[in-house]
Write an enzyme that holds these catalytic residues in place. Structure first.
Site, PDB file in Angstrom:
ATOM      1  N   CYS A   2       0.878  -1.177   0.000  1.00  0.00           N
ATOM      2  CA  CYS A   2       0.000   0.000   0.000  1.00  0.00           C
ATOM      3  C   CYS A   2       0.911   1.221   0.000  1.00  0.00           C
ATOM      4  CB  CYS A   2      -0.841   0.056   1.272  1.00  0.00           C
ATOM      5  SG  CYS A   2      -1.820  -1.414   1.555  1.00  0.00           S
ATOM      6  N   ARG A  27       1.158   1.750  -5.984  1.00  0.00           N
ATOM      7  CA  ARG A  27       1.324   0.752  -4.919  1.00  0.00           C
ATOM      8  C   ARG A  27       0.002   0.104  -4.525  1.00  0.00           C
ATOM      9  NH1 ARG A  27       6.147   1.099  -2.431  1.00  0.00           N
ATOM     10  NH2 ARG A  27       5.318   0.070  -0.595  1.00  0.00           N
ATOM     11  N   TRP A  75      -3.767  -1.520  -1.143  1.00  0.00           N
ATOM     12  CA  TRP A  75      -3.711  -2.759  -1.920  1.00  0.00           C
ATOM     13  C   TRP A  75      -4.062  -3.838  -0.909  1.00  0.00           C
ATOM     14  CZ3 TRP A  75      -3.193  -4.407  -6.801  1.00  0.00           C
ATOM     15  CH2 TRP A  75      -2.799  -5.722  -7.028  1.00  0.00           C
ATOM     16  N   ASN A 101       1.179   0.031   5.952  1.00  0.00           N
ATOM     17  CA  ASN A 101       1.529  -0.802   4.798  1.00  0.00           C
ATOM     18  C   ASN A 101       2.278  -2.006   5.344  1.00  0.00           C
ATOM     19  OD1 ASN A 101       2.519  -1.830   2.330  1.00  0.00           O
ATOM     20  ND2 ASN A 101       4.325  -0.525   2.457  1.00  0.00           N
ATOM     21  N   GLY A 102       1.835  -3.205   4.986  1.00  0.00           N
ATOM     22  CA  GLY A 102       2.512  -4.415   5.473  1.00  0.00           C
ATOM     23  C   GLY A 102       1.511  -5.419   5.998  1.00  0.00           C
ATOM     24  N   GLU A 483       9.030 -19.503 -20.743  1.00  0.00           N
ATOM     25  CA  GLU A 483       8.863 -18.136 -20.236  1.00  0.00           C
ATOM     26  C   GLU A 483       9.962 -17.206 -20.771  1.00  0.00           C
ATOM     27  OE1 GLU A 483       6.560 -16.599 -18.935  1.00  0.00           O
ATOM     28  OE2 GLU A 483       7.440 -14.840 -17.988  1.00  0.00           O
ATOM     29  N   LYS A 487       9.152 -13.852 -22.882  1.00  0.00           N
ATOM     30  CA  LYS A 487       9.630 -12.506 -22.485  1.00  0.00           C
ATOM     31  C   LYS A 487      10.367 -11.843 -23.639  1.00  0.00           C
ATOM     32  CE  LYS A 487       7.716 -11.696 -19.722  1.00  0.00           C
ATOM     33  NZ  LYS A 487       6.827 -12.556 -19.001  1.00  0.00           N
ATOM     34  N   GLU A 490       7.874 -10.808 -26.448  1.00  0.00           N
ATOM     35  CA  GLU A 490       6.892  -9.733 -26.218  1.00  0.00           C
ATOM     36  C   GLU A 490       7.506  -8.347 -26.069  1.00  0.00           C
ATOM     37  OE1 GLU A 490       5.703 -10.894 -21.607  1.00  0.00           O
ATOM     38  OE2 GLU A 490       4.163 -10.083 -22.886  1.00  0.00           O
ATOM     39  N   HIS A 506      13.588 -33.822 -32.827  1.00  0.00           N
ATOM     40  CA  HIS A 506      12.399 -34.327 -33.516  1.00  0.00           C
ATOM     41  C   HIS A 506      11.858 -33.327 -34.539  1.00  0.00           C
ATOM     42  CE1 HIS A 506      12.293 -37.881 -31.049  1.00  0.00           C
ATOM     43  NE2 HIS A 506      12.504 -37.112 -29.987  1.00  0.00           N
ATOM     44  N   LYS A 602      -2.174  -5.196 -20.520  1.00  0.00           N
ATOM     45  CA  LYS A 602      -1.784  -5.808 -19.249  1.00  0.00           C
ATOM     46  C   LYS A 602      -2.768  -6.892 -18.847  1.00  0.00           C
ATOM     47  CE  LYS A 602       0.591  -6.463 -15.570  1.00  0.00           C
ATOM     48  NZ  LYS A 602       1.724  -7.377 -15.811  1.00  0.00           N
TER      49      LYS A 602
HETATM   50  O1  M6R Z   1      -3.421 -11.739 -15.359  1.00  0.00           O
HETATM   51  P1  M6R Z   1      -3.076 -13.102 -15.870  1.00  0.00           P
HETATM   52  O2  M6R Z   1      -1.975 -13.761 -15.101  1.00  0.00           O
HETATM   53  O3  M6R Z   1      -4.269 -13.995 -15.999  1.00  0.00           O
HETATM   54  O4  M6R Z   1      -2.511 -12.846 -17.341  1.00  0.00           O
HETATM   55  C1  M6R Z   1      -2.180 -13.907 -18.178  1.00  0.00           C
HETATM   56  C2  M6R Z   1      -1.424 -13.427 -19.395  1.00  0.00           C
HETATM   57  O5  M6R Z   1      -2.198 -12.543 -20.141  1.00  0.00           O
HETATM   58  C3  M6R Z   1      -0.102 -12.749 -19.017  1.00  0.00           C
HETATM   59  O6  M6R Z   1       0.696 -13.571 -18.224  1.00  0.00           O
HETATM   60  C4  M6R Z   1       0.681 -12.362 -20.288  1.00  0.00           C
HETATM   61  O7  M6R Z   1       1.116 -13.521 -20.934  1.00  0.00           O
HETATM   62  C5  M6R Z   1       1.850 -11.437 -19.960  1.00  0.00           C
HETATM   63  N1  M6R Z   1       1.912 -10.366 -20.910  1.00  0.00           N
HETATM   64  C6  M6R Z   1       3.174 -12.111 -19.994  1.00  0.00           C
HETATM   65  O8  M6R Z   1       4.227 -11.251 -19.750  1.00  0.00           O
END
Ligand code: M6R
Length: 607
Positions: A2, A27, A75, A101-102, A483, A487, A490, A506, A602
């Site tokens: 928070c 936050r 939060w 906060n905490g 992953e 990363k 994207e 394969h 996001k």
């Molecule tokens: O909020 P969520 O964890 O459900 O989101 C899932 C994906 O949309 C999210 O992880 C997306 O792949 C990110 N952009 C990865 O960096």
């Protein structure tokens, strides 16, 4: 996580507090509130939702007269994000107001002691217990510093708080333990806040408070004490050179970088209150009403899906529970073969991902038991799942998910140990060993992140012109290879494929040539020998290799990148930031928009 701010000085305090809260909204932003003393009365304003909701309530005349006060943007961790649970919280006599906060880990025990005296609480929060405890200290000691010290000697967990008192307007007390708190020294005014941007428009002179330090401030004076012994502490005032925008990112160039560097704290926060100090057993109250599953079915998207895949390896090997993992958008359009012995686990940072929610509704409709693992309190997933556990990672702002995945792995690891104990697949000694290693991890990780970043910066330059990459791993490093590839794709827009190292021969090996490099996860586990053979196959076809490995693995590849060694699956917590930093530094080198990559959002709330 928070945001808190406190002000005492010569200006009307409410606009200062609101301005500070705006810059702390990153936050948390599910509710907000502020409090000040005017005409011998504590005034309290709180609202659920964003700050505008609070601003629209500030309509009394007292607002323009106050020259000190405290504010909070929340939060939620304990209790729903509604007005009753919003901060500030008052003691039973409405003499004190406190923002926090905490997480007070032993708040239930402390609360029970009050209940024995017949005192009821207004909210579900741990914070209300803290302010009531300080008020009790005032009754005993008649002095605020003594009262705070007495209370803090009983409190376990993490906190940064600011406190005002009806009988002492103009004075503010603030203290911290394991949560950030910074003092800002002005001229005829003083501040404390969770982060510097909250008061940066007014002063650049700051003091970073350390654990168990208490600051007492008026408009013209401030003093710092050890909060447990009350001995005075001498601190150095530092001048901050950041501008406001840089300060919001904590001095980091991008939110993504800041969030990568927050990961040691994220692990510590995920552990907070979840380990029994004496037995070192895992305490997960949220799971107490749930039977240990015979089978687990994990459903998620994107990075959260990769966390689920990682969970499969850990859960099966340590807790002996068979696990299926599926992408939500696939799962939702298949016939569901209902198995009552299963628990369905939905992983989502946001708790709002449309495909994940649709899968959840489907399972619920068929009578399946659902467990949500998410970051955002009160999100749709959290509300709709039968059971929910929170990752407690704080808001993630960068579109590329980093610290959220770290928190998901951390929580999955804890759940695994919790069920392993109930399943008797691990004995208490093995669990203690794992938990102790986990507790050491935040410190180990924070010591290595800068070095990891420097290595990423150095290595990425030789590869930033390539058009495509392989990321390879075996066992629990296969999901991390996926992953790493995600990363890189994207944020740098370089095509990347994550593969199980043994699967390359394969088909995909046909692509190997000098311009298609491989990022190999070659950690020192039982599968290292197999990974080495796979790398030989790549080298035979003149493919370049970066190997993320550990000392003593004796790899002869283009770039050997060593990370530290820890306990079993916990090595993943060093692998993950290395992959994130490699993608980050590549994107920065290529001049890409790191925090808001093209075509992405996001939270994917549409199908
Ligand atoms: O909020 P969520 O964890 O459900 O989101 C899932 C994906 O949309 C999210 O992880 C997306 O792949 C990110 N952009 C990865 O960096």
């Amino acid at each position: 996580m928070c945001g808190i701010i406190a002000y005492t000085g010569h200006r009307p305090s409410v606009p200062v507090l609101i301005q500070g809260l705006k810059s702390l909204e990153y936050r948390g932003y599910d509710s907000a509130g502020l409090s000040f003393v005017h005409m011998n009365k504590l005034h309290l304003f709180r609202a659920s939702g964003k700050l505008e909701a609070l601003e629209s309530k500030l309509d009394t005349g007292a607002v323009i007269h106050a020259t000190s006060g405290i504010g909070h943007t929340r939060w939620a961790t304990h209790g729903l994000p509604n007005e009753i649970n919003a901060h500030p919280h008052l003691d039973h006599n409405s003499d004190l107001a406190l923002v926090h906060n905490g997480i007070i880990e032993n708040f239930q025990e402390l609360k029970a002691e009050f209940a024995d005296c017949g005192l009821a609480f207004r909210s579900e929060t741990d914070t209300e217990v803290l302010v009531c405890l300080i008020a009790k200290g005032m009754e005993r000691h008649g002095d605020m510093r003594q009262a705070i010290s007495w209370a803090l000697r009983q409190v376990e967990g993490s906190f940064a708080f600011a406190l005002i008192s009806r009988s002492n307007p103009g004075t503010i007390w603030a203290a911290r333990r394991s949560s950030p708190l910074i003092f800002g020294q002005g001229t005829g005014e003083n501040f404390v806040a969770s982060d510097i941007p909250a008061f940066l428009p007014f002063t650049r002179e700051v003091v970073f408070l350390e654990d168990d330090e208490l600051v007492e401030m008026t408009s013209n004076e401030w003093r710092i004490f050890n909060s447990l012994t009350l001995e005075p502490v001498t601190k150095k005032v530092q001048t901050i050179a950041w501008d406001v925008q840089a300060a919001q990112k904590g001095g980091y160039r991008h939110f993504m970088l800041k969030e990568i560097f927050e990961q040691p704290q994220v692990i510590a926060d995920c552990l907070a209150g979840r380990v029994d100090r004496e037995t070192k057993g895992v305490v997960l109250k949220e799971l107490e009403s749930l039977q240990v599953p015979k089978r687990l079915h994990i459903i998620a998207c994107g990075t959260s899906y990769h966390a689920g895949l990682w969970g499969k390896y850990v859960m099966e090997s340590l807790a002996g529970i068979p696990v299926d993992v599926e992408i939500a958008s696939e799962f939702r359009y298949k016939p569901l073969i209902h198995d009552p012995s299963k628990i369905y686990l939905f992983i989502s940072q946001s708790g709002e991902t449309a495909d994940t929610l649709a899968a959840l509704y489907l399972v619920k409709k068929q009578g399946g038991i659902t467990l949500g693992l998410c970051n955002v309190l009160g999100s749709s997933l959290a509300r709709e799942a039968h059971h929910v556990v929170y990752t407690q990672a704080g808001p993630e702002i960068s579109v590329a998910s980093t610290k959220a995945m770290c928190s998901q792995l951390a929580l999955i690891f804890l759940i695994t140990l919790y069920w392993a104990r109930h399943n008797l697949s691990l004995d208490s000694k093995a669990i203690e060993e794992a938990v102790c290693a986990f507790e050491d991890l935040p410190d180990m990780l924070s010591k290595t992140l800068e070095h990891t970043r420097n290595t990423a910066t150095r290595i990425c330059k030789s590869y930033s012109e390539v058009r495509s990459f392989f990321f390879l791993g075996r066992g629990l490093y296969f999901p991390l290879a996926l992953e790493g590839a995600l990363k890189l794709k994207e944020i740098s827009y370089i095509h990347a494929e994550g593969y199980a190292a043994g699967e390359l021969k394969h088909g995909p090996i046909a692509l190997i040539e000098p311009d298609l490099p491989t990022f190999a996860l070659a950690l020192k586990d039982d599968l290292l020998g197999k990974v080495k053979s796979n790398l030989k196959e790549i080298q035979a076809r003149k493919g370049k290799i970066i190997a993320l490995t550990q000392p003593g693995s004796e790899l002869d590849v283009n770039d050997v990148w060593e990370i530290p060694v820890t306990w079993g699956p916990l090595n993943s917590f060093f692998v993950l930031p290395a992959l994130q930093l490699f993608a980050y530094e590549t994107a920065v080198y290529l001049g890409k928009d790191v925090d808001q990559p093209r075509n992405l959002a996001k939270s994917v709330t549409v199908e």
